[in-house]
Design a protein around this motif. Structure first.
Motif, short mmCIF file in Angstrom:
data_model
loop_
_atom_site.label_atom_id
_atom_site.label_comp_id
_atom_site.label_asym_id
_atom_site.label_seq_id
_atom_site.Cartn_x
_atom_site.Cartn_y
_atom_site.Cartn_z
N THR A 157 -7.76 7.10 -19.62
CA THR A 157 -7.69 8.33 -19.63
C THR A 157 -7.51 9.10 -18.37
N ALA A 158 -6.75 10.18 -18.51
CA ALA A 158 -6.17 10.82 -17.28
C ALA A 158 -7.22 11.74 -16.75
N ASP A 159 -7.39 12.08 -15.23
CA ASP A 159 -8.30 12.90 -14.88
C ASP A 159 -7.51 14.51 -15.21
N LEU A 160 -8.54 15.36 -15.60
CA LEU A 160 -7.66 16.79 -15.80
C LEU A 160 -8.39 17.77 -14.90
N SER A 161 -8.40 17.42 -13.94
CA SER A 161 -9.03 18.27 -12.67
C SER A 161 -8.01 19.49 -12.73
N LEU A 162 -8.44 20.55 -12.25
CA LEU A 162 -7.84 21.98 -11.87
C LEU A 162 -7.32 22.12 -10.40
N THR A 163 -8.00 21.22 -9.74
CA THR A 163 -7.62 21.37 -8.23
C THR A 163 -6.38 20.69 -7.92
N GLU A 164 -5.77 20.86 -6.88
CA GLU A 164 -4.51 20.45 -6.36
C GLU A 164 -4.65 18.81 -6.03
N ARG A 165 -3.90 17.99 -6.61
CA ARG A 165 -3.78 16.71 -6.52
C ARG A 165 -2.57 16.10 -5.93
N LYS A 166 -2.78 15.17 -5.22
CA LYS A 166 -1.60 14.49 -4.36
C LYS A 166 -1.71 12.99 -4.63
N ILE A 167 -0.57 12.24 -4.92
CA ILE A 167 -0.23 10.86 -4.83
C ILE A 167 0.73 10.33 -4.18
N THR A 168 0.97 9.27 -3.61
CA THR A 168 1.90 8.65 -2.90
C THR A 168 2.67 7.59 -3.73
N VAL A 169 3.94 7.60 -3.57
CA VAL A 169 4.84 6.93 -4.60
C VAL A 169 5.00 5.51 -3.62
N PRO A 170 4.91 4.38 -4.43
CA PRO A 170 5.10 2.91 -3.69
C PRO A 170 6.57 3.08 -3.00
N ALA A 171 6.88 2.16 -2.12
CA ALA A 171 8.12 1.93 -1.74
C ALA A 171 8.82 1.11 -2.31
N SER A 172 8.52 0.19 -3.32
CA SER A 172 9.14 -0.94 -3.94
C SER A 172 9.12 -0.03 -5.52
N GLY A 173 10.45 -0.60 -6.38
CA GLY A 173 10.29 -0.41 -7.83
C GLY A 173 10.87 0.94 -7.98
N LEU A 174 11.01 1.25 -9.25
CA LEU A 174 11.61 2.49 -9.91
C LEU A 174 10.36 2.89 -10.46
N THR A 175 9.83 4.29 -10.09
CA THR A 175 8.57 4.96 -10.41
C THR A 175 9.10 6.31 -11.01
N LYS A 176 8.29 6.48 -11.98
CA LYS A 176 8.28 7.89 -12.71
C LYS A 176 7.14 8.60 -13.02
N LEU A 177 7.12 9.87 -12.70
CA LEU A 177 5.66 10.61 -12.85
C LEU A 177 5.90 11.13 -14.28
N MET A 237 0.92 -1.07 -0.01
CA MET A 237 0.05 -0.06 0.26
C MET A 237 1.02 1.23 -0.06
N ALA A 238 0.28 2.37 -0.61
CA ALA A 238 0.96 3.78 -0.77
C ALA A 238 -0.11 4.50 -0.44
N SER A 239 -0.11 5.34 0.77
CA SER A 239 -0.94 6.05 1.28
C SER A 239 -0.51 7.42 2.13
N GLN A 240 -1.33 8.18 1.98
CA GLN A 240 -1.07 9.43 2.79
C GLN A 240 -2.46 10.11 3.48
N PHE A 241 -2.57 10.24 4.65
CA PHE A 241 -3.60 10.97 5.25
C PHE A 241 -3.22 12.10 6.03
N ASN A 242 -4.06 13.17 5.71
CA ASN A 242 -3.52 14.73 6.12
C ASN A 242 -4.77 15.55 6.69
N GLY A 243 -5.54 14.92 7.58
CA GLY A 243 -6.74 15.50 8.39
C GLY A 243 -6.50 16.51 9.11
N PRO A 244 -7.31 17.34 9.55
CA PRO A 244 -7.28 18.17 10.40
C PRO A 244 -7.56 17.49 11.73
#
Length: 441
Positions: free
Chosen positions: A359-379, A75-82
């Protein structure tokens, strides 16, 4: 007696005349109450993951109609709740508990993805997906049920209400008509796994529309390929963004073209090791589609596709002329279409693998994603305004941010583990709050 009858007739005539010509009135008791506008709190955000890959045939691999979950995904996740919110995880369902409704929902609050490297005798390859917000309407563009190809529809109901699911499946010939498409039960808190070969047998391509009543569901197609007794790839087909006249599919990282051709020349079972674009037209008129496959630099020459797609049908277009390199598909159509890309990965010393890009999401809002710990990952990102493609190697476990902007940006993570490939779409999933007008009579 006659006078009495005449008198009664006159009274009756007067009564009838009064009924026909009397003015009408609206009656109201008391004053009409004014309506009140109430703020309605958004439902707590839940993201649902498919869990371990499904193996057909049960533990023995021979039990017909039995599917068991094998292995444990990373799992690759982030929670940032108030303050005042908390994250509750139960069996792959991540829920932000927010009693006061103070959190701004979206990927900045919670983002979750999973990857899993299949290493059994029947499952080989890397499967990845973003965990989903449950929905009553899901489109899955991808899948194959020809010999050596298994497509399993995974339906997960995380709610406390039983769901009933209806399916529409579209091939090159249009919508299929088959028993078993409607009234599929997905019990509250449970998973239903359906082999799509039972509905659309020996089909090299299809698109699946999932409609749920009762509880909302999450849905994926798990695609697994074998060549004889050798497992040669697995992935999740994730939900597509809505059909649109303008679509972007980033992250088309083509590798091993020469090796794939050598394998296909020696064994026709490897003929599908070619990057392929799938177009689906959900409308009622012919879609005229133009797709520009654009390379990330001057050394990667792309191509242009022009294709007519019949109403309610899909078409696969192989990209046989592209060399190894990094590409993005830019699609324009006169009517709304769905677009996806099957991306094979062939490297020396490893079994072939593949991933399905949506097909990619084209939202104008801020988006976040967490990178997995394993492997070679490119954005991989593509800016629709500047026309710029960026490919960046990213740090394991890092959380990446696509800033809010007036410029639409498509983005995807491509993960590679020892030649096996998967993708994680960058999404901004949220439930909406709002106002309702209430009048009490």
């Amino acid at each position: 007696m006659l006078k009495k009858l005449l008198a009664l007739a006159a009274v009756a005539a007067i009564g009838t005349t009064g009924a026909l010509y009397a003015p009408s009135f609206d009656y109201q008791v008391g004053s009409l109450p004014a309506s009140t506008s109430l703020d309605v709190k958004a439902r707590d955000l839940s993201l649902v993951c498919p869990g371990g890959l499904y193996q057909s045939g049960g533990a023995s691999g021979t039990k017909l109609g039995s599917f068991i979950s094998v292995g444990t995904p990373e799992m690759a996740s982030q929670f940032n709740g108030p303050d005042g919110t908390e994250l509750v995880e139960s069996d792959g369902v991540y829920t932000v508990v927010d009693p006061a409704g103070i959190a701004t929902q979206g990927s900045a609050l919670l983002n979750v993805g999973q990857i899993q490297l299949g290493k059994t005798s029947s499952i080989s390859g890397l499967a990845g997906t973003a965990c989903q917000r449950p929905s009553s309407d899901i489109w899955l563009s991808g899948g194959d049920t020809t010999t050596g190809h298994e497509a399993l529809l995974i339906l997960r109901n995380p709610t406390a209400v039983d769901a009933t699911v209806d399916l529409e499946i579209f091939t090159e010939g249009g919508a299929i008509d088959a028993a078993g498409l409607n009234g599929i039960s997905v019990v509250a808190g449970k998973v239903t796994v359906l082999p799509l070969a039972s509905l659309v047998p020996r089909s090299s391509g299809f698109v699946t529309h999932v409609s749920a009543k009762g509880g909302a569901v999450a849905a994926w197609v798990q695609q697994r390929n074998v060549n004889g007794l050798t497992a040669v790839g697995v992935d999740y087909i994730s939900p597509s963004a809505p059909a649109s006249k303008e679509s972007v599919v980033p992250g088309i990282f083509i590798r091993g073209v020469a090796l794939a051709k050598k394998l296909a020349d020696a064994d026709e079972a490897y003929a599908d090791l070619v990057t392929t674009v799938r177009f689906f037209n959900p409308g009622n008129s012919v879609a005229t589609v133009t797709a520009q496959i654009m390379g990330s630099n001057s050394k990667t020459f792309g191509t242009v596709i022009q294709q007519d797609v019949k109403p309610g049908a899909m078409v696969d277009v192989p990209l046989t002329e592209l060399a190894d390199g990094d590409y993005v598909a830019l699609v324009n159509s006169n009517t709304d279409v769905l677009v996806s890309v099957r991306l094979p990965r062939v490297v020396t010393g490893s079994a072939p693998d593949f991933t399905w890009l949506a097909t990619a999401d084209l939202s104008l809002t801020e988006r976040k994603i967490t990178v997995p710990a394993s492997g070679l990952t490119k954005l991989c990102t593509y800016n629709l305004v500047t026309k710029e493609i960026r490919v960046t190697r990213v740090t394991p476990n890092a959380t990446l941010t696509i800033p809010a902007s007036t410029e639409q940006v498509a983005a995807v993570l491509i993960v590679d583990i020892n030649g096996a490939v998967a993708n994680l779409p960058v999404l901004d999933q949220k439930n909406l709050s709002g106002k309702v007008s209430v009048s009490v009579h």
